[in-house]
Every structure is written in structure tokens, then in C-alpha cells.
Scaffold this active site. Structure first.
Site, PDB file in Angstrom:
ATOM      1  N   SER A  12     -44.793  21.018  15.217  1.00  0.00           N
ATOM      2  CA  SER A  12     -46.118  20.507  14.856  1.00  0.00           C
ATOM      3  C   SER A  12     -46.209  20.277  13.347  1.00  0.00           C
ATOM      4  CB  SER A  12     -47.187  21.519  15.272  1.00  0.00           C
ATOM      5  OG  SER A  12     -46.957  22.743  14.602  1.00  0.00           O
ATOM      6  N   GLY A  44     -51.545  25.081  17.899  1.00  0.00           N
ATOM      7  CA  GLY A  44     -51.793  26.330  18.620  1.00  0.00           C
ATOM      8  C   GLY A  44     -53.198  26.583  19.119  1.00  0.00           C
ATOM      9  N   CYS A  74     -40.624  24.602  18.247  1.00  0.00           N
ATOM     10  CA  CYS A  74     -42.031  25.006  18.276  1.00  0.00           C
ATOM     11  C   CYS A  74     -42.258  25.743  19.594  1.00  0.00           C
ATOM     12  CB  CYS A  74     -42.888  23.737  18.209  1.00  0.00           C
ATOM     13  SG  CYS A  74     -44.648  24.020  18.408  1.00  0.00           S
ATOM     14  N   THR A  76     -45.046  26.683  20.833  1.00  0.00           N
ATOM     15  CA  THR A  76     -46.235  26.158  21.503  1.00  0.00           C
ATOM     16  C   THR A  76     -45.875  24.918  22.332  1.00  0.00           C
ATOM     17  OG1 THR A  76     -47.511  26.960  19.611  1.00  0.00           O
ATOM     18  CG2 THR A  76     -48.611  25.406  21.091  1.00  0.00           C
ATOM     19  N   CYS A 183     -43.749  32.286  16.949  1.00  0.00           N
ATOM     20  CA  CYS A 183     -44.137  30.981  16.397  1.00  0.00           C
ATOM     21  C   CYS A 183     -43.167  30.714  15.259  1.00  0.00           C
ATOM     22  CB  CYS A 183     -45.567  31.027  15.875  1.00  0.00           C
ATOM     23  SG  CYS A 183     -46.029  29.580  14.877  1.00  0.00           S
ATOM     24  N   HIS A 185     -43.407  29.177  12.589  1.00  0.00           N
ATOM     25  CA  HIS A 185     -43.949  29.263  11.224  1.00  0.00           C
ATOM     26  C   HIS A 185     -43.808  30.695  10.657  1.00  0.00           C
ATOM     27  CE1 HIS A 185     -45.993  25.452  12.167  1.00  0.00           C
ATOM     28  NE2 HIS A 185     -46.419  25.382  10.922  1.00  0.00           N
TER      29      HIS A 185
HETATM   30  N1  DGL Z   1     -44.667  26.351  14.971  1.00  0.00           N
HETATM   31  C1  DGL Z   1     -45.356  26.338  16.188  1.00  0.00           C
HETATM   32  C2  DGL Z   1     -44.916  27.398  17.175  1.00  0.00           C
HETATM   33  O1  DGL Z   1     -43.777  27.804  17.121  1.00  0.00           O
HETATM   34  C3  DGL Z   1     -46.767  25.895  16.288  1.00  0.00           C
HETATM   35  C4  DGL Z   1     -47.790  26.357  15.318  1.00  0.00           C
HETATM   36  C5  DGL Z   1     -49.035  25.529  15.485  1.00  0.00           C
HETATM   37  O2  DGL Z   1     -48.943  24.315  15.337  1.00  0.00           O
HETATM   38  O3  DGL Z   1     -50.078  26.112  15.818  1.00  0.00           O
HETATM   39  O4  DGL Z   1     -45.659  27.797  18.014  1.00  0.00           O
END
Ligand code: DGL
Length: 253
Positions: A12, A44, A74, A76, A183, A185
């Protein structure tokens, strides 16, 4: 037949850089395209249908750029769309990432905290993962509503992130032995997570995903046989300059 076509890595936003880092360590001579849908991030807190549509649109774009494999970097998007993507794209290798519940609960006496987006934690795929591996374990689930957004804004281990994490992690201080970063991030703020929770073991899916990409490409004889370092193109649906700058900073972390 070896292939120099690029491996596409999608998230994302900037989170998938945590997986790209491992990929470039493991497969340095591959060419990569990284695409972050930062105009629509974070995913998310969006609905299932929205996340599915945005993920399909992004993957379509990457397929049109001749990707030989697509990494859904990702959690999500993987939870929502990976089955549909594999069905739709047939032979194209599509590799996703899932919260590393299995290794985290396999340690004796583990008290596990899973941090992920609200969407990931509410998907059936996550419920199935819990049922398969975590039935007899102590696992707390923590939907992190704002964390990916803060990281998209360039906050990593700073006061803004520490104050948010301090708030949401307060109930778990002294109560957990491991943390699953569900996640992509979140590895960028793991120093702050450790500073708040103390001596906890951190699990994320990045190395496992990178190894799986290598395994799949090797099985299909699609690894690049070049002996020089590959290229990296960074693309986004948002502000290109700002996005590339943040991605390059995170790659160095
Ligand atoms: N990096 C993403 C994950 O692994 C999504 C974070 C997001 O866009 O809310 O879930």
C-alpha cells in the site's frame, strides 16, 4: 531458462521496503520494481472490497510492466486478495506475506502479541492461521489503527511514534514474551517497540518471504543469472519524489 525480467514488489505504501531489503540481500543481482499505492494508503482501515479492488489494480499495473513474479509485500492485501490473484493470474508466481504466528507460538511458554492492521486481523485468512497454529497458546491481538499512517508520514523511531506506541502497548508491558509484526510497515519502528516492551523477541515475515521468492523462482528456473548487481525502480501512485526519498531512507535502516 534464466530471466532478467524484474521481480515486482507491491505494498500500500512504504512498508514493503522491509521485504525488499531482505530480497536485495538474498537476490542482489535481480532487477526490482517497487510499487507503493501511497495515494490510497493506508489500506488497513479500508473495507475488504476496497482493498481487493486496489490490490488488483496495482498488480495489473505490475504485470503490464513484464514482472516475472509479484510479491504482495503487504499482510493486509495478502489476507484479502492473494487467493483471487492466484486464480486470476494462473501461472504467474505470486508470493504473499502472513503474520509469523507459527514460529512465535512454537517457543515454550510464549505469550505472544500480534500487531497488525484492523483489516488483517478481521479477515478469515487470519482466523484460519490462528486456528491452525495458536489454539493452545496465549495470543493477544492488537489492531494498530494509526501506525502505518505515521510511518507513511516518515515517522520511524521518533517521539511521535513512541508516544503512540506507548499508549497502545501500555496494557502489555511485562505481559508478553514475543511480538509478531503482522504489517510490513512495523519493522521500521521495532526499536521503539522494544524500548517500551523490554526484552521481547520480534518476529516478522520478511526473511521467510524472501526465501520463498527465491525458492519459487528457482523451481521455475526464473532466477536471473547476471553476475552484476540488479536495478531498482521505485514507483508510486502518489508524490513520486517524496515517496522515493522515504523508500531510499528506509532501505538504509
Ligand atoms: N504494509 C501493510 C501490511 O503489511 C499495510 C498497511 C496499511 O496500508 O494499512 O499490512
Amino acid at each position: 531458462m534464466a530471466s532478467n525480467r524484474p521481480i515486482a514488489v507491491f505494498d500500500s505504501g512504504v512498508g514493503g521496503i522491509s521485504i525488499l531489503r531482505k530480497l536485495t540481500e538474498l537476490l542482489p543481482n535481480e532487477n526490482y520494481i517497487y510499487f507503493g499505492d501511497s495515494k490510497n494508503a493506508p489500506y488497513g482501515s479500508r473495507s475488504h472490497d476496497d482493498i481487493r479492488r486496489l490490490t488488483f489494480e496495482s498488480v495489473d499495473k505490475l504485470v503490464s510492466l513484464s514482472a516475472k513474479a509479484v510479491v504482495i509485500a503487504c499482510n493486509t492485501a495478502t489476507s484479502v486478495a492473494i487467493d483471487g490473484l492466484r486464480e486470476h493470474y494462473g501461472d504467474l508466481p505470486i508470493i504473499g506475506v502472513e503474520p509469523a504466528i507459527k514460529p512465535a507460538v512454537s517457543q515454550s511458554g510464549a505469550r505472544v502479541l500480534v500487531m497488525a492492521t484492523p483489516a488483517t486481523l478481521s479477515e478469515e485468512r487470519f482466523a484460519a492461521l490462528m486456528e491452525r497454529y495458536a489454539q493452545n497458546s496465549t495470543v493477544h491481538l492488537l489492531p494498530c489503527h494509526r501506525l502505518a499512517h505515521l510511518i507513511e508520514q516518515g515517522h520511524t523511531d521518533d517521539d511521535v511514534v513512541r508516544s503512540y506506541l506507548g499508549e497502545i502497548l501500555a496494557p502489555y508491558v511485562g505481559n508478553v514474551s514475543s511480538v509478531v509484526l503482522g504489517c510490513t510497515h512495523y519493522p521500521f519502528v521495532q526499536k521503539s517497540i522494544k524500548a517500551i516492551l523490554g526484552d521481547v523477541e520480534i518476529f516478522d515475515g520478511a526473511s521467510g518471504t524472501a526465501r520463498e521468492v527465491k525458492r519459487r523462482l528457482a523451481c521455475l528456473s526464473l532466477l536471473n543469472d547476471s553476475s552484476t548487481r540488479g536495478t531498482l525502480d521505485i514507483l508510486t501512485s502518489g508524490d513520486a519524489e517524496q515517496f522515493e526519498e522515504l523508500c531510499r531512507r528506509l532501505l538504509e535502516l
